[in-house]
Write an enzyme that holds these catalytic residues in place. Structure first.
Site, PDB file in Angstrom:
ATOM      1  N   ARG A   1      46.930  43.824  41.360  1.00  0.00           N
ATOM      2  CA  ARG A   1      46.821  45.228  40.997  1.00  0.00           C
ATOM      3  C   ARG A   1      48.226  45.797  40.829  1.00  0.00           C
ATOM      4  NH1 ARG A   1      42.307  44.313  39.731  1.00  0.00           N
ATOM      5  NH2 ARG A   1      40.394  45.406  40.354  1.00  0.00           N
TER       6      ARG A   1
ATOM      7  N   GLU B   1      47.010  51.673  33.397  1.00  0.00           N
ATOM      8  CA  GLU B   1      46.678  50.839  32.241  1.00  0.00           C
ATOM      9  C   GLU B   1      45.691  51.568  31.339  1.00  0.00           C
ATOM     10  OE1 GLU B   1      45.200  47.095  33.673  1.00  0.00           O
ATOM     11  OE2 GLU B   1      46.938  46.727  34.939  1.00  0.00           O
TER      12      GLU B   1
ATOM     13  N   HIS C   1      46.593  42.249  31.402  1.00  0.00           N
ATOM     14  CA  HIS C   1      45.499  42.199  32.380  1.00  0.00           C
ATOM     15  C   HIS C   1      44.404  41.258  31.893  1.00  0.00           C
ATOM     16  CE1 HIS C   1      43.400  44.684  35.760  1.00  0.00           C
ATOM     17  NE2 HIS C   1      43.061  43.416  35.807  1.00  0.00           N
TER      18      HIS C   1
END
Length: 319
Positions: free
Chosen positions: A233, A262, A281
């Protein structure tokens, strides 16, 4: 008997049709909603919410008075206000192990790419170079120590990969019992891990205790030239402190699959730094993991409907 309703919040890039089919076969009415549609047309009788990455907390719970269960599409569940869910007697369940192999391998790939300076060599070749006379210091991995912060499923898998390459693998995690600790990993405290690891890979969930667990103080304590890898994270790392450590040359490089916020804003300085290797990601991504992400949250909801308990709860509702 009234047909129960379930709501899917959007999960970017994920085809949730397999999960929808599971829910419909169990008798649910399924609504795919997001944004304004969630505010305007959310069925107030929804008992199940399948969460993406958007915040899930009191404002949404207030609009769904019949809600009984929240199922996330990831191992992390920091998008859910678990304290509020617990206060309201809601189940919250996550997806442990859904992409253990993918995330561990992705983090390890970032690690090796940075140690072998692959981004720099690639730019060198694109610029017309074909020699080894550029000042990219590179050390033999077997002479280095690799630190793993967080020894859950993904951390243990990453540590197993690292043990085949590095001279020593260290791990820190106060929550993992001795019976589950891998023999090839030396157990140390967090400060010793940070102070002595040439590579530090992060594999802890985001909580109030772990937010900015890698801050300016800990970055300064890392060995000069060390590499930081984060495929967990983004908010585990203080990004301003990370940028400063990279700019000063104290930190050798960073491999980031996640950011604090994000998608990132245009011109995000970390994404344009010469010693940052960033991916969007996607550490979890594979055809197999996408199938699990689509089906297993729905299976949690179906199990709750049939037995009164989901398969993988992280917050248990009061009876």
């Amino acid at each position: 008997m009234t047909t129960p309703a379930a709501i899917y919040l959007p999960v970017p890039g994920l085809d949730v049709s397999p999960g929808v089919r599971l829910l419909e076969a169990a008798g649910f009415r399924v609504h795919r909603l997001g944004g304004a549609a969630l505010d305007e047309s959310a069925p107030r009788d929804a008992v199940a919410l399948l969460a993406g990455y958007d915040p899930v907390g009191a404002p949404l719970f207030d609009r769904l008075p019949d809600l009984r269960i929240v199922a996330t599409h990831s191992a992390g569940y920091d998008m859910v206000d678990v304290d509020e869910a617990r206060r309201r007697g809601l189940w919250v369940c996550n997806l442990p192990g859904g992409a253990t192999e993918e995330v561990a391998v992705h983090a390890f790939a970032l690690t090796l790419a940075l140690l072998r300076r692959l981004p720099e060599w690639h730019r060198h070749v694109l610029g017309g170079g074909w020699d080894d006379e550029i000042p990219y210091p590179m050390r033999r991995p077997s002479a280095l120590r690799c630190g793993v912060l967080g020894m859950g499923r993904i951390g243990r898998r990453y540590a197993g990969l690292a043990a085949s390459v590095f001279g020593a693998v260290l791990g820190a995690d106060p929550l993992v019992p001795a019976s589950a600790w891998p023999a090839e990993v030396a157990r140390v405290g967090v400060d010793e891990l940070v102070d002595t690891s040439d590579v530090l890979s992060l594999h802890v969930p985001l909580t109030d205790d772990t937010r900015h667990v890698v801050d300016g103080r800990r970055l300064a304590a890392m060995p000069r030239g060390a590499v930081l890898v984060n495929a967990s994270r983004g908010a585990l790392v203080d990004e301003a402190a990370l940028l400063a450590a990279l700019d000063s040359g104290h930190l050798g490089a960073a491999g980031l699959d996640v950011l604090d916020g994000e998608p990132p804003r245009r011109g995000h300085p970390l994404l344009h730094h010469d010693r940052v290797l960033a991916t969007p990601h996607v550490g979890y991504l594979s055809d197999d993991s996408l199938r699990d992400y689509a089906e297993r949250p729905a299976a949690n909801v179906v199990a709750w409907l049939r037995t009164g308990r989901p398969n993988t709860p992280v917050v248990t509702a009061d009876p």
